[in-house]
Scaffold this motif. Structure first.
Motif, mmCIF file in Angstrom:
data_model
loop_
_atom_site.group_PDB
_atom_site.id
_atom_site.type_symbol
_atom_site.label_atom_id
_atom_site.label_comp_id
_atom_site.label_asym_id
_atom_site.label_seq_id
_atom_site.Cartn_x
_atom_site.Cartn_y
_atom_site.Cartn_z
ATOM 1 N N ILE A 59 -11.879 2.522 4.573
ATOM 2 C CA ILE A 59 -11.811 1.086 4.255
ATOM 3 C C ILE A 59 -11.354 0.294 5.476
ATOM 4 C CG2 ILE A 59 -10.630 -0.650 2.858
ATOM 5 C CD1 ILE A 59 -10.515 1.435 0.614
ATOM 6 N N VAL B 243 0.846 -1.203 0.000
ATOM 7 C CA VAL B 243 0.000 0.000 0.000
ATOM 8 C C VAL B 243 0.881 1.252 0.000
ATOM 9 C CG1 VAL B 243 -1.668 1.332 1.345
ATOM 10 C CG2 VAL B 243 -1.974 -1.116 1.081
ATOM 11 N N ALA C 83 -13.934 -0.253 -2.392
ATOM 12 C CA ALA C 83 -12.918 0.669 -2.917
ATOM 13 C C ALA C 83 -13.466 1.476 -4.095
ATOM 14 C CB ALA C 83 -11.680 -0.109 -3.340
ATOM 15 N N ALA D 266 -13.473 -2.442 7.712
ATOM 16 C CA ALA D 266 -12.980 -3.815 7.914
ATOM 17 C C ALA D 266 -12.849 -4.111 9.411
ATOM 18 C CB ALA D 266 -11.636 -3.993 7.212
ATOM 19 N N PHE E 215 -7.587 0.643 -3.835
ATOM 20 C CA PHE E 215 -8.041 2.038 -3.765
ATOM 21 C C PHE E 215 -6.924 3.001 -4.173
ATOM 22 C CE2 PHE E 215 -8.572 5.860 -1.061
ATOM 23 C CZ PHE E 215 -9.792 6.301 -1.529
ATOM 24 N N VAL E 216 -5.692 2.757 -3.693
ATOM 25 C CA VAL E 216 -4.602 3.671 -4.035
ATOM 26 C C VAL E 216 -3.900 3.298 -5.339
ATOM 27 C CG1 VAL E 216 -4.116 4.476 -1.702
ATOM 28 C CG2 VAL E 216 -2.928 2.503 -2.546
ATOM 29 N N GLY F 154 -9.683 -5.897 3.968
ATOM 30 C CA GLY F 154 -9.621 -4.440 4.052
ATOM 31 C C GLY F 154 -8.319 -3.884 3.507
ATOM 32 N N LEU F 155 -7.211 -4.526 3.854
ATOM 33 C CA LEU F 155 -5.909 -4.044 3.379
ATOM 34 C C LEU F 155 -5.792 -4.135 1.853
ATOM 35 C CD1 LEU F 155 -3.374 -5.304 6.019
ATOM 36 C CD2 LEU F 155 -3.459 -3.012 5.055
ATOM 37 N N LEU F 156 -6.293 -5.238 1.301
ATOM 38 C CA LEU F 156 -6.226 -5.374 -0.157
ATOM 39 C C LEU F 156 -7.166 -4.394 -0.838
ATOM 40 C CD1 LEU F 156 -5.742 -9.175 -0.252
ATOM 41 C CD2 LEU F 156 -4.257 -7.517 -1.360
ATOM 42 N N SER F 157 -8.287 -4.135 -0.187
ATOM 43 C CA SER F 157 -9.207 -3.129 -0.713
ATOM 44 C C SER F 157 -8.516 -1.761 -0.743
ATOM 45 C CB SER F 157 -10.453 -3.101 0.180
ATOM 46 O OG SER F 157 -11.360 -2.162 -0.273
ATOM 47 N N ALA F 158 -7.777 -1.452 0.334
ATOM 48 C CA ALA F 158 -7.041 -0.186 0.386
ATOM 49 C C ALA F 158 -5.954 -0.140 -0.682
ATOM 50 C CB ALA F 158 -6.432 0.005 1.769
ATOM 51 N N ALA F 159 -5.303 -1.296 -0.920
ATOM 52 C CA ALA F 159 -4.262 -1.351 -1.952
ATOM 53 C C ALA F 159 -4.857 -1.045 -3.321
ATOM 54 C CB ALA F 159 -3.605 -2.729 -1.953
#
Lengths: 234, 202
Positions: free
Chosen positions: A208, A18, B84, A212, B47-48, B40-45
């Motif tokens: 997000i 990220v 996302a 979660a 997203f950006v 959630g983390l992959l969704s954020a990844a």
């Protein structure tokens, strides 16, 4: 402690991903297409862009009236610029850009912002009321007082003087329009926005992760009684 | 890759929304409830990732990363990408709210499809990297084809749109393939259980 270590171990690569992907704010306007328009030199020009450094080239720009009727079409050049002739009257206009692959942006130009570009704007209904009255009375008042203070409304100004005044007004209007064009452009740009900034990016990631975490918390609360049954006393 | 408001016809929008809702409903039944933070983390990844863009020809393209997310999350990629995409539409004006369903179909369905297809290859060491490359690049290609299909349903000529979309996304397909392969390699080295558990639970 073990749980924290496991969490870090499992989540670190993703967090690193990220952060690696985290763009600089000025990069951040990939796929919202923007268009804005302003009046200059007897025409209306529009500028379209994906991001500051990425203009929409050869996109279809469309000028439509408030009812959605298409008034003119044009294609953007290398700098994302597309110009249109002025419509017949100063009216609310909508500009849209079709940049291909489903990308579309829209911008509304109000009649008030457009009125000054029209040669006949003083007699146009949008500003013919108070503004026109103030302007004409303001210009004519000193002339009245210097020539004949006793009977101001008795003699109408002769045709030659009226022509001079209207000619002068046209020149002033044109010059003002030319000088105000960059300001109109800057205002339109501010109104249209500069795409997502750091606030939106961090806000989105926060949303997000928050969602979660909330869902995870809900799940863990629901599971707890089943997984850890209360100990019997005694 | 995001379709904006005002481009598609109403029946296409309704069809896309219905398809997205149905697949989202199905995916929620398969959500790995113990691995929501990974989702959630992959969704954020995702997203950006869409913010990293580069100009190609007359247009501009961006990373998508749906292949990697599909490979890790399986069916759970659908809610991850949907959230996302919703926030991208809301905060960045990428795509529109009326086209959210269509955009979910375009990005998330290929993610699930390619993720499930290439997963067996990723789990074997010999085929891991080529499998990850194919997963990343083909999910972009599938998304491009779906995009062209939706545009065609609203009046564009399919082959012309598909050709243009695929042509412009060739650099993205290569880049996505490479990034997916690198990410898969890192994840398998550092935390292989993260790669296997959410999708297995799904």
């Amino acid at each position: 402690m073990d749980a924290a270590r496991t969490f870090l171990r499992t989540q670190l690569p993703l967090l690193a991903g990220v952060i690696l992907l985290f763009p600089l704010p000025e990069q951040a306007a990939a796929h919202s297409v923007h268009i804005f328009a302003w009046a200059e030199d007897g025409r209306i020009c529009s500028e379209s862009y994906f991001a500051r450094s990425s203009r929409v080239r050869d996109g279809e720009a469309v000028m439509a009236d408030a009812q959605g009727r298409v008034l003119a079409r044009s294609r953007t050049d290398e700098k994302g610029l597309a110009c249109f002739p002025l419509p017949d009257t100063a009216q609310d206009l909508t500009f849209s850009i079709l940049a291909g692959q489903g990308h579309r942006g829209e911008f509304a130009l109000r009649a008030v912002d457009l009125a000054a570009a029209f040669p006949s704007s003083l007699s146009s209904p949008e500003i013919s009321g108070e503004e026109a009255h103030t302007l004409s009375s303001g210009e004519e008042a000193p002339a009245d007082t210097t020539s004949s203070g006793a009977a101001p409304k008795a003699a109408p100004p002769d045709a030659g003087q009226a022509e001079d005044v209207s000619g002068l007004q046209a020149v002033v209007r044109r010059e003002l329009q030319r000088q105000l064009a960059p300001i109109h452009q800057a205002l339109a740009e501010i109104q249209e926005g500069k795409g997502p900034g750091l606030r939106e990016i961090i806000g989105g990631i926060g949303w997000i992760m928050g969602l979660a975490a909330l869902a995870q918390w809900g799940v863990s609360r629901r599971k707890k009684p089943a997984e850890n049954p209360p100990r019997e006393k005694g | 890759m995001h379709i904006s408001d005002g481009v598609l016809s109403a029946p296409v929008l309704a069809g896309g929304a219905a398809a997205a809702a149905a697949s989202l409903g199905w995916s929620l039944r398969k959500l790995p409830w113990n691995h929501l933070m990974e989702v959630g983390l992959l969704s954020a990844a995702f997203f950006v990732a869409s913010l990293v863009h580069f100009p190609v020809g007359p247009s501009s393209v961006h990373l998508i990363m749906n292949g990697l997310i599909g490979a890790i999350l399986g069916w759970a990629a659908l809610p991850a990408l949907s959230v996302a995409l919703f926030l991208q539409a809301l905060l960045f004006q990428f795509g529109g709210l009326s086209t959210l369903g269509v955009n979910i179909c375009i990005m998330a369905l290929p993610a699930v499809l390619c993720g499930r297809c290439f997963r067996p290859l990723l789990l074997r060491e010999k085929t891991r990297l080529p499998g990850a490359f194919l997963c990343g690049s083909l999910s972009v290609a599938c998304s491009g084809l779906l995009l062209a299909l939706f545009l065609a349903l609203s009046g564009d000529i399919f082959f012309a749109s598909a050709g243009a979309v695929l042509l412009i996304h060739i650099p993205v397909m290569i880049l996505e393939g490479v990034v997916t392969a690198v990410m898969v390699r890192i994840i398998f080295r550092v935390a292989p259980e993260m790669f296997t558990s959410p999708a297995e639970a799904a």
